[in-house]
Design an enzyme around this catalytic site. Structure first.
Site, PDB file in Angstrom:
ATOM      1  N   LYS A 112     -19.681 -16.037  20.569  1.00 33.66           N
ATOM      2  CA  LYS A 112     -18.600 -16.324  21.512  1.00 33.66           C
ATOM      3  C   LYS A 112     -17.985 -17.688  21.262  1.00 33.66           C
ATOM      4  CE  LYS A 112     -19.770 -13.417  25.487  1.00 33.66           C
ATOM      5  NZ  LYS A 112     -19.853 -13.391  26.967  1.00 33.66           N
ATOM      6  N   LYS A 195     -20.244  -3.199  17.661  1.00 38.75           N
ATOM      7  CA  LYS A 195     -20.566  -2.563  18.940  1.00 38.75           C
ATOM      8  C   LYS A 195     -19.310  -2.441  19.793  1.00 38.75           C
ATOM      9  CE  LYS A 195     -21.614  -6.580  21.778  1.00 38.75           C
ATOM     10  NZ  LYS A 195     -22.375  -7.238  22.815  1.00 38.75           N
ATOM     11  N   LYS A 198     -16.154  -5.312  25.342  1.00 37.45           N
ATOM     12  CA  LYS A 198     -14.975  -5.708  26.117  1.00 37.45           C
ATOM     13  C   LYS A 198     -14.092  -6.673  25.356  1.00 37.45           C
ATOM     14  CE  LYS A 198     -17.678  -5.469  30.249  1.00 37.45           C
ATOM     15  NZ  LYS A 198     -18.646  -6.250  31.003  1.00 37.45           N
TER      16      LYS A 198
HETATM   17  P1  TYM Z   1     -22.635  -7.168  29.572  1.00 38.92           P
HETATM   18  O1  TYM Z   1     -21.812  -7.289  30.796  1.00 38.92           O
HETATM   19  O2  TYM Z   1     -22.074  -7.638  28.279  1.00 38.92           O
HETATM   20  O3  TYM Z   1     -23.071  -5.665  29.340  1.00 38.92           O
HETATM   21  C1  TYM Z   1     -23.683  -4.901  30.369  1.00 38.92           C
HETATM   22  C2  TYM Z   1     -24.737  -3.956  29.800  1.00 38.92           C
HETATM   23  O4  TYM Z   1     -24.148  -3.031  28.888  1.00 38.92           O
HETATM   24  C3  TYM Z   1     -24.843  -3.060  27.652  1.00 38.92           C
HETATM   25  N1  TYM Z   1     -23.881  -2.807  26.560  1.00 38.92           N
HETATM   26  C4  TYM Z   1     -24.030  -1.858  25.634  1.00 38.92           C
HETATM   27  N2  TYM Z   1     -24.980  -0.919  25.434  1.00 38.92           N
HETATM   28  C5  TYM Z   1     -24.828  -0.084  24.395  1.00 38.92           C
HETATM   29  N3  TYM Z   1     -23.752  -0.126  23.551  1.00 38.92           N
HETATM   30  C6  TYM Z   1     -22.776  -1.041  23.714  1.00 38.92           C
HETATM   31  N4  TYM Z   1     -21.738  -1.059  22.898  1.00 38.92           N
HETATM   32  C7  TYM Z   1     -22.883  -1.962  24.795  1.00 38.92           C
HETATM   33  N5  TYM Z   1     -22.110  -2.984  25.243  1.00 38.92           N
HETATM   34  C8  TYM Z   1     -22.731  -3.479  26.331  1.00 38.92           C
HETATM   35  C9  TYM Z   1     -25.444  -4.457  27.583  1.00 38.92           C
HETATM   36  O5  TYM Z   1     -26.538  -4.507  26.706  1.00 38.92           O
HETATM   37  C10 TYM Z   1     -25.832  -4.684  29.009  1.00 38.92           C
HETATM   38  O6  TYM Z   1     -27.085  -4.088  29.289  1.00 38.92           O
HETATM   39  N6  TYM Z   1     -25.799 -11.028  29.816  1.00 38.92           N
HETATM   40  C11 TYM Z   1     -25.564  -9.665  30.346  1.00 38.92           C
HETATM   41  C12 TYM Z   1     -25.442  -9.629  31.834  1.00 38.92           C
HETATM   42  C13 TYM Z   1     -26.622 -10.195  32.536  1.00 38.92           C
HETATM   43  C14 TYM Z   1     -27.914  -9.611  32.644  1.00 38.92           C
HETATM   44  C15 TYM Z   1     -28.671 -10.535  33.408  1.00 38.92           C
HETATM   45  C16 TYM Z   1     -28.485  -8.436  32.191  1.00 38.92           C
HETATM   46  C17 TYM Z   1     -26.651 -11.383  33.193  1.00 38.92           C
HETATM   47  N7  TYM Z   1     -27.881 -11.600  33.725  1.00 38.92           N
HETATM   48  C18 TYM Z   1     -30.010 -10.291  33.705  1.00 38.92           C
HETATM   49  C19 TYM Z   1     -29.828  -8.201  32.490  1.00 38.92           C
HETATM   50  C20 TYM Z   1     -30.571  -9.128  33.231  1.00 38.92           C
HETATM   51  C21 TYM Z   1     -24.244  -9.189  29.759  1.00 38.92           C
HETATM   52  O7  TYM Z   1     -23.399  -9.942  29.386  1.00 38.92           O
HETATM   53  O8  TYM Z   1     -24.062  -7.839  29.810  1.00 38.92           O
END
Ligand code: TYM
Length: 332
Positions: A112, A195, A198
């Site tokens: 990022k 992957k 967003k």
């Molecule tokens: P975020 O918002 O980027 O994504 C949310 C969840 O979706 C999963 N994900 C995917 N899984 C499979 N294929 C993909 N292409 C794909 N893109 C996204 C992510 O692995 C995630 O599970 N840092 C985290 C948010 C967070 C969090 C936490 C998660 C903050 N605190 C504590 C667990 C525990 C994030 O940015 O997810």
């Protein structure tokens, strides 16, 4: 019941198919067997610039999508991160036991930050994984269901929990990543070695949960495949097709082999058409329900408020122990 926690950033007006398959699908199943906490990571979202009006709206929209996808806010605790002040407070304490070099090794930060330019990246982005560790440790979560891209952050969380426990006495449950092998990574339809994300440049490789069915269909029909024309699963040589087969198998609860067998000998067009149907059947009802829920934002806010009370109770208890262990003087 074992404790579980997971969350997503409300950083777009719709979640995508990767979020659904990688996270929401397993959340829905796991809320039956776990004491589950699901939250909207708005404090994480602001580590990169957000439009304030859009962020507020997207937080409600993402809440509605959780519920529409099957998260039950009377069974699970569904809340907004910023409604529970202990998240920011615990993050501060954890910051003090995190090495600078340790934080600098986090690959999501490197990705990022390099997009924005190292100088433009905020300190908040740098310390993002520490905030995430706090999210998990506050609730003493055992299982953390996430996609593969979050594995490194869970490993950091485990390290910080062990370090804190060793230094100050047993305080935190050491969590485990809960990453399902097959669903852990869904790829971009136009760029099937990256992957689905967003933040990808073009949106034509992403299936948004709130896309209109016609658009979803079009995106799948136009998904990048390969020139050899044979339906078989080969992640290395045929990443586009492998991705489509994976999505098909997951959404129909079948094995990839089974799907390959059905479509072997046919053209890619036949497979894509069938897949488009399957995806629309999955996503359209979620979209419909989300739009209905968004008609009553007051009700969504009420759900979030009740659930924030429940989350605060658990989080405040952990934070009080942490402050005590670290030696902060309590206010009398
Ligand atoms: P975020 O918002 O980027 O994504 C949310 C969840 O979706 C999963 N994900 C995917 N899984 C499979 N294929 C993909 N292409 C794909 N893109 C996204 C992510 O692995 C995630 O599970 N840092 C985290 C948010 C967070 C969090 C936490 C998660 C903050 N605190 C504590 C667990 C525990 C994030 O940015 O997810």
């Amino acid at each position: 019941k074992p404790r579980l926690l997971s969350g997503m950033q409300p950083s777009a007006d719709s979640l995508h198919l990767g979020n659904y398959i990688g996270a929401l699908l397993s959340w829905k199943a796991l809320q039956e067997t776990h004491d589950a906490f699901f939250f909207l990571a708005d404090l994480h979202a602001i580590t990169v610039p957000q439009d304030p009006i859009a962020l507020r709206e997207n937080t409600r929209r993402t809440t509605a999508q959780y519920i529409a996808a099957g998260i039950d806010p009377t069974r699970s605790t569904l809340f907004v991160q910023s409604h529970v002040p202990a998240h920011a407070e615990l993050a501060w304490v954890l910051n003090t036991i995190t090495g600078f070099g340790e934080a600098a090794r986090m690959t999501q930060f490197k990705d990022k930050a390099s997009k924005q330019g190292q100088e433009a990246a905020s300190v908040g982005l740098f310390t993002y994984p520490v905030l995430q560790a706090g999210d998990i440790l506050l609730y003493q979560a055992v299982d953390v269901p996430v996609g593969e891209d979050q594995r490194q952050h869970i490993e950091l969380t485990r390290d910080l929990a062990n370090r804190f426990n060793a230094r100050f006495g047993d305080t935190f449950t050491v969590p485990k990543p809960y990453i399902l092998k097959d669903t852990a990574k869904i790829f971009d339809l136009q760029n099937p070695t990256a992957k689905m994300s967003k933040s990808s440049e073009s949106t034509s490789g992403l299936i948004w949960l709130l896309d209109e069915p016609k658009i979803t269909e079009k995106k799948i029909m136009r998904a990048v495949t390969d020139a050899d024309g044979e339906v078989r699963f080969d992640r290395e040589l045929k990443p586009g097709l492998a991705n489509l087969l994976t999505v098909f198998a997951i959404l129909t609860d079948r094995t990839v082999d089974d799907v390959v067998e059905e479509f072997a000998g046919g053209g890619y067009g036949t497979l894509k058409k069938a897949l488009a149907e399957v995806v629309v059947e999955t996503v359209a009802p979620i979209r419909q329900r989300t739009l209905e829920l968004l008609d009553d934002p007051g009700e969504l806010d009420r759900i979030l408020s009740v659930n924030a009370d429940r989350a605060n109770e658990v989080a405040e208890a952990t934070l009080a122990t942490v402050y005590d262990r670290v030696g902060l003087l309590p206010r009398r």
